[in-house]
Motif scaffolding. Sequence first.
Motif, PDB file in Angstrom:
ATOM      1  N   LYS A  19      21.235  12.453  18.582  1.00 53.89           N
ATOM      2  CA  LYS A  19      20.420  12.261  17.211  1.00 53.89           C
ATOM      3  C   LYS A  19      20.402   9.810  16.666  1.00 53.89           C
ATOM      4  O   LYS A  19      21.829  10.699  16.532  1.00 53.89           O
TER       5      LYS A  19
ATOM      6  N   TYR B  64      21.156  18.693  14.894  1.00 57.96           N
ATOM      7  CA  TYR B  64      21.799  20.142  13.979  1.00 57.96           C
ATOM      8  C   TYR B  64      20.920  20.575  13.139  1.00 57.96           C
ATOM      9  O   TYR B  64      20.352  19.524  12.840  1.00 57.96           O
TER      10      TYR B  64
ATOM     11  N   GLY C 186      20.626   5.525   6.750  1.00 61.06           N
ATOM     12  CA  GLY C 186      20.036   5.388   8.437  1.00 61.06           C
ATOM     13  C   GLY C 186      18.904   5.370   8.796  1.00 61.06           C
ATOM     14  O   GLY C 186      19.391   7.456   8.792  1.00 61.06           O
TER      15      GLY C 186
ATOM     16  N   PHE D 141      23.143  15.122  -0.056  1.00 64.65           N
ATOM     17  CA  PHE D 141      24.415  15.648   0.737  1.00 64.65           C
ATOM     18  C   PHE D 141      25.243  16.560  -0.143  1.00 64.65           C
ATOM     19  O   PHE D 141      25.119  17.659   0.606  1.00 64.65           O
TER      20      PHE D 141
ATOM     21  N   ASN E 229      29.560  22.188   0.449  1.00 64.89           N
ATOM     22  CA  ASN E 229      29.315  23.573  -0.300  1.00 64.89           C
ATOM     23  C   ASN E 229      28.195  23.839   0.148  1.00 64.89           C
ATOM     24  O   ASN E 229      27.205  23.371   0.392  1.00 64.89           O
TER      25      ASN E 229
ATOM     26  N   PRO F  74      25.213   7.203   8.415  1.00 69.02           N
ATOM     27  CA  PRO F  74      24.138   8.943   8.782  1.00 69.02           C
ATOM     28  C   PRO F  74      24.262   8.855   6.717  1.00 69.02           C
ATOM     29  O   PRO F  74      22.783   9.835   6.994  1.00 69.02           O
ATOM     30  N   MET F  75      24.379   8.344   5.921  1.00 70.35           N
ATOM     31  CA  MET F  75      23.780   8.505   5.356  1.00 70.35           C
ATOM     32  C   MET F  75      22.269   8.031   4.703  1.00 70.35           C
ATOM     33  O   MET F  75      21.561   8.719   4.363  1.00 70.35           O
TER      34      MET F  75
ATOM     35  N   GLN G 225      15.733  13.740  12.921  1.00 72.57           N
ATOM     36  CA  GLN G 225      15.498  14.395  11.473  1.00 72.57           C
ATOM     37  C   GLN G 225      15.929  13.555  10.293  1.00 72.57           C
ATOM     38  O   GLN G 225      15.678  12.314  10.018  1.00 72.57           O
ATOM     39  N   ASN G 226      15.205  14.528   8.867  1.00 74.07           N
ATOM     40  CA  ASN G 226      15.889  13.436   7.742  1.00 74.07           C
ATOM     41  C   ASN G 226      17.036  12.599   7.398  1.00 74.07           C
ATOM     42  O   ASN G 226      17.477  13.293   7.824  1.00 74.07           O
ATOM     43  N   SER G 227      16.629  11.875   7.249  1.00 71.38           N
ATOM     44  CA  SER G 227      18.316  11.318   6.352  1.00 71.38           C
ATOM     45  C   SER G 227      18.524  11.996   5.214  1.00 71.38           C
ATOM     46  O   SER G 227      17.575  12.283   4.706  1.00 71.38           O
ATOM     47  N   PRO G 228      19.708  12.496   4.864  1.00 71.99           N
ATOM     48  CA  PRO G 228      21.150  11.505   4.970  1.00 71.99           C
ATOM     49  C   PRO G 228      21.191  12.779   6.413  1.00 71.99           C
ATOM     50  O   PRO G 228      21.332  13.852   6.140  1.00 71.99           O
ATOM     51  N   HIS G 229      21.841  12.817   7.604  1.00 76.07           N
ATOM     52  CA  HIS G 229      22.535  12.622   9.004  1.00 76.07           C
ATOM     53  C   HIS G 229      23.923  13.746   8.839  1.00 76.07           C
ATOM     54  O   HIS G 229      24.413  14.698   9.278  1.00 76.07           O
ATOM     55  N   LEU G 230      24.543  13.559   7.211  1.00 79.20           N
ATOM     56  CA  LEU G 230      25.315  14.242   6.939  1.00 79.20           C
ATOM     57  C   LEU G 230      25.157  14.884   5.486  1.00 79.20           C
ATOM     58  O   LEU G 230      24.410  14.746   5.275  1.00 79.20           O
ATOM     59  N   ARG G 231      26.068  16.532   5.550  1.00 77.33           N
ATOM     60  CA  ARG G 231      25.888  17.248   4.341  1.00 77.33           C
ATOM     61  C   ARG G 231      27.676  17.821   4.452  1.00 77.33           C
ATOM     62  O   ARG G 231      28.210  17.787   4.726  1.00 77.33           O
ATOM     63  N   GLY G 232      26.633  18.091   2.876  1.00 80.01           N
ATOM     64  CA  GLY G 232      28.778  18.318   2.130  1.00 80.01           C
ATOM     65  C   GLY G 232      28.892  20.145   2.660  1.00 80.01           C
ATOM     66  O   GLY G 232      27.488  19.949   2.827  1.00 80.01           O
TER      67      GLY G 232
END
Lengths: 498, 621
Positions: free
Chosen positions: A323, A355, A332, A409, B16, A329-330, B7-14
Motif C-alpha cells: 500500500k 491489512y 496520507g 485511529f 485498543n 500513514p495518518m 484503503q482509506n487513511s489513516p493507515h495506522l490504527r490504535g
Amino acid sequence: MPKFHFLATDGMTKIDGHKYPHCDTPIIKYDPDKVYIQAVDNKGLPLSEMVKVNDTVCVGTVLGIRNDFNLPVYSSVSGKVVAIEKKTSTTVGRLVDHFVIENDKKYTKVNLPKLTSRTKEAVVDLLKKGSIVGLGGAGFPTFIKYNVKPGTVIDTILVNAVECEPYLTTDYVEGARSVNDMFYALPILMEIVEAKQAIIACKENKKHLIDAIKNAINEHKEVNAKLVLVKDRYPMGFERTLIREVLKREYEVLPSECHVIENNIQTLEAAGRLFRDGEVITRRVITIAGEAVATPNNYDVPVGTMLNDIVVNNGGYSCEEVKVINGGPMCGKAVLTTEIPVLLQTGGFTILHRYDIKAEPCWKCGACVDHCPMGLQPVQIQMAINRGDVERCHDLQVEKCVECGLCSFVCPSHIDVSANVSKAKLMARLKFKPGVKSQKEEQREKIKASLQKFKDLFKKKTPEEKKLIEEKKKEAKEAKLRSKQQKQEVKQTEKEGN
Amino acid sequence: MVKTAIQNSPHLRGKNSTFKMMMEFLIVVSILWVCSIIYYFVGDFANYYSVQYGLKAIGMGVSCVLFAFITDAIFYLPIFWKDEKRLKLAKGETRVKSYFKKLIFNYSYVTGLLIALLFPIGTPVYVLFVCTFISVFIFKNLFGGFGANIFNPAIIGRVIGQIAFAGQLKTYLGENAPTSEFLNSGASLTSQFAGTSNSIGYGFSQISTLNLFIGNYVGTLGETFAIVIIILAVYLMVRKIIDWRVVLSFVVTFYLTYFLINLCSGKGVNSFENAFRQLCVGGALFGAVFCLTDPVTSPVNRTGKIIFATGSALITIVIRIFASAPEGMAYSILVMNMLVPMIDYFTSERTNKHMWKKYTAISIIPAASIILGCSYGGVNYVAPVKPVTPTGDVVLSKIKVSNNYADYGHYELNVTVGTDFKVYQIEILTHSYTLEDSWIQGGSHSHVMETDFTEFVNTYIPTASKAISFATYDNCSLSDINNIQSNSTEATYGLVLAVQKAINEYKAEYTKITVDHKGTQYFDSFSGNVYINDDKVYYTEITDASIEMDCTIDEFLNGGSHTTDTSVDSTEFSERYINRGDGIPFSVFEGTKVTVAGATITSSGYIDFVNEAIQQYKASK
Ligand code: SF4
Ligand code: SF4
C-alpha cells in the motif's frame, strides 16, 4: 504530565512514531536517469510559457509558470526534455502531463539573483520567484503568508519542526543538516513583518535536531529565537494544535488572526538558501519507510524522481502486495501506483502491507469525540451522514475538520470514522456554499435580529432618528388609509358592476 | 511490479479494540460474581445451607449467561440463510463462522452476567430466564443489537423482574428466612425502606456501616460488595474502559445531596456516615459503576456524560425521598437513557468552544440537587430537645451509646445523665426506620397514623420540665411497654434498652456495693445496691424491701412521703438522706440514729441499710 481536560477534547494522542532506525542512518543520495516534473498546476490546468520537447535545460531553468499562484516551475536536473508523458499526480489525483527530462548528471546550475534589499516587496517577490512553497506537505505558497495585509500585526514567527506523522523523518534529518540556512532567513523575514520573536517548536525526543537548533541559536545571538519542546503526540505538528499548545492562541481561518506566521523548518531553510545564494528548490530529502520496504531510509533526490526507481534501486519491496501512501500513514492518501514522481512538497512515502480490519458496530464510546483536535463530534457527524442529513453535518461544523485521521485511529471499533467525516465535509461544502444557510443558522440569526431590535428599543435616539421613525410611522398610516380607500373603491365598483 | 492496494487513511490504527474492552469488562464483572460466590459459600448466616447457597450463586450466573446466549442464538438464526436471496448460499462453514461471530460480537453474555448480579439469591430460574429473554430479545436485539439499544438491557431485566415477579425475589432459599439477617422480599435494600424517613438518618438499621461497606449482608448477588465495587471501578477508570467523569460526578452529586439533607435536618457529624450508607444500599454504587457508564446508552461527549450522571443521581434521590419506590437507581438510569438523544443534541457544539456555557450546563443539576437537599433537610429539621436545668449541685455528663437489636431496631443516642441518677436529655442521632424524627417531642413515631405515643413519651422521655430517674428505665420491661395503652411498639422498647445501656455505663463509674440488710423487729429490711464514689453516697437502688409505707420504693427514693401518719413529715428525712445531686457524705449516715423528725422505723431501716453498705465499702478499701 499530560494536560488534563475536564470537558474539552484532549485533542491529541500518543502514536508510536516508527521513526527508528532510519532517522539515525545517513541520508542516501540518489540520482535518477529521468525525472518527471508536473506540467500542470494543482488544479490540473496546463502551465503557461512551457518549454518545448527537445529543449535543453539546466538546474533552475524555468519550465513554465503555474497559473494558480503564478509560481514558476523549475527544472531539477540538467539535460534534455525528451517527452511529455501522462503520469499520476498526487495533487490533482489523476493522470496528467509531466515533463520527462533526461538527466545528464552534470547539474549545471542557473541561479536567481540574490536578495539585495531587505524591503518587504523585494523579499516577497523573491519568495514568489523562487517558488518557495510549504515543504511540510501542504505545498501552500510561502510568499502569500508573508505578503501580510497592512494593519495586520505579526509578533511571532513559529517554526514547525515537530513532524508528528509516524515514519516520516525528513524534518529531523534535513532540518538538522542545514539549520544554519534557516538562521539566514529568519532575521530577514522577522524584519519585514516586524515580528518580535521566532519560536522553534520541536518534539522533545528528537535529540540531534534539538542539539543542532540549540547550537545555531547560540551562534546567532542577534536573532531573537527560542526553542520550545513539545510532547510526542499526534497531531502536534498541525498548525492549529501547535499554535494552541505553544502560544495558547486560537484562530478561525488564518494564523495571522492571532499574530502568528507558521512555517515548516525546511521551508525556511530553503528560503535561506534562496536569499543567500539565489538557489531554488530542486532537491528534496524524502523518507521512504514502512514495513513493506526492505530498507527504510532518507533519500536526497532531485524533485521529479520516480518513487519506484528509488525503491527498486535501494533494496526493493519486501512483499508482493503493498500500500503506497503519499506522506505519512495518518493523513496520507493511498495511491494506486508506485509510478509517482516526487513533488516539491513531498515529505516522503510510507509503504505498508495491506491489512484488513473488521469494523464492529459503533458503540458510541465517544473516544473520537474525546480526541478530535478540532473539538468536533465525529460520531454524531457519522450518524448524520449515514442517514443522509447533510444539514445536520453542517450544523455540527463538519467543515472545520482538518482530516487528521485521529478519530479513526482511536476508534476501538475500527470504524473508518474520518472517511465518513470527510465525505460529510465534502457534501456539506457542496451544499452549503458561502451564503447558504441551514435552518438552524437562520433561526439563530432571526433570534439575534429580534434581540437586537429589543435592544434598540432601549437605546437613546438622536433627534434625526426620531424624525425618521415618525416619518416612517406617518407613511405607514397613509399607506393604510390608501389601501382602505382602494378596497372601498373596489367594493363600490363591484357593487356598481352588480 | 508490485500490486498496490487502496484503503482509506489513516493507515495506522490504535491497539485498543471494543472486543478487548468488553472482555476486560466481563472479567471485572466476573470478579464481582466470584466474590458473591465465595460469600455465599463461607457466609455464616446459615451454616447448613451454605453449600446450597454457593451453588445457587454459581448457577444463577451461568444460567443467565447461557440464557442470553440462547436468546441471541434464536434471534440471529436467520443469518444462516441470509445469503439465500442472492441465490448462492455460502459454504456451510463460513455461514457457521459468521453466525458465531455475530453471537460473540453482540456481547449479550455480558448483559446476562450483569442481570444475574442484579437479582437476589432466592430468585427462581424461570424468573431469570424471562427477564434475560425480554431484555436481550426485545430491548437489545430488536433495537438493533449491540451499539443500537436505547435502554441499558441489564437494568431493563432487573426492572421487569421487580415489576412482574416482586414476590419471587427473595434473599434466601426455601420458604422462610433462616435468620433475621435476611431481607424479607424484594431484592436490594431499597425495597426494605418503607417511607420517607429513610432518606434522613441512618437508614436501614439492621446492618452496620462496616458490614454495608464490605458487603457482609444478603442482598442481590453483586450489589452488596461496596468495597469490591470501588476497587474494580478504580481499575476500570484507570484502564479507561469506563469514564471516570460519569462515576465521579454521580457519586459526588449523590453523596453531597444526602450529606446536605442530613446536615440540614440536624444530624451533625453523623451526616457523613449516613450519606455513605445511602450510597452503599440499593445498588447505587453498582449502577453508577457498571450500568451508568455503558457507552451505548450514555451520551457521547464529556459534557453530556456529566449531565447524564448527575441527572441520574438527582432522579435517584427524588425517587428515594418522595416515592419510597425500591430500585430508584434502576428507574433513574432508564429515565436518563431516554433523555440521551436529547442530551446529545443539545451538547453537539464543538467540545472546545464556549466552555462557560458547558460549565454552566453541568452545574445546573448539581445545584438543583443541592437546593433540593438543603430544603428537604430543612423542612424535616428536628431541633434537639432542650435539657432540664438541674437543681442543686448536679453534674451532668453525656454518654453516647448505640445499640443494635434485630427485633428492637437500631438507636444511636446521646444520653445526658446527672449525678442524682436521673436522665436529663435523650438526643437521637440515628435511629431505625420505623420512627419519625419528631416523635421524641410527643409526635407519632409510626407511619400508622392512629398510633398515639403520648404516654410512652410522657413516661420515658425527659423534657424541658422533668428529668426521669434511672429506676424508671431500670424497671422497664417489654411487657411494661406493651401495657402502655398507646400501641407502643417494640422499636420503642429499643430506645429504652439503649437508655438502659447508657445508664449502666454511667453506673460503672461508681463503686457498687450490694447489701442484703436484714431488718429487726422494728426496722424494715432492705436489699439492693448502693453507689458510692469518693466517700459519698450517691444512689441507692432498692431491689427488695419489707416496706410498709404508702409510697413505692421509687417514690420513697424520690422524696415522697413514706408513711400514712400524716403528722409525720418525711420531707426533712428525704432532704437529708436522699441524694440531691452532690452526694451525701458518709458522716451523715454514720452515727445517725433515728432522731430526725418524720423518720420512722422504716426509714431507720433504710439508714441501717446504707450504713452497712458504707461499712462494706470501707472494709473493701
Ligand atoms: S479527521 Fe476531522 S473529525 Fe476526525 S479527528 Fe481529525 S479533525 Fe476531527
Ligand atoms: S470512537 Fe468509534 S465506536 Fe467510539 S463513538 Fe466514535 S465512531 Fe463510535
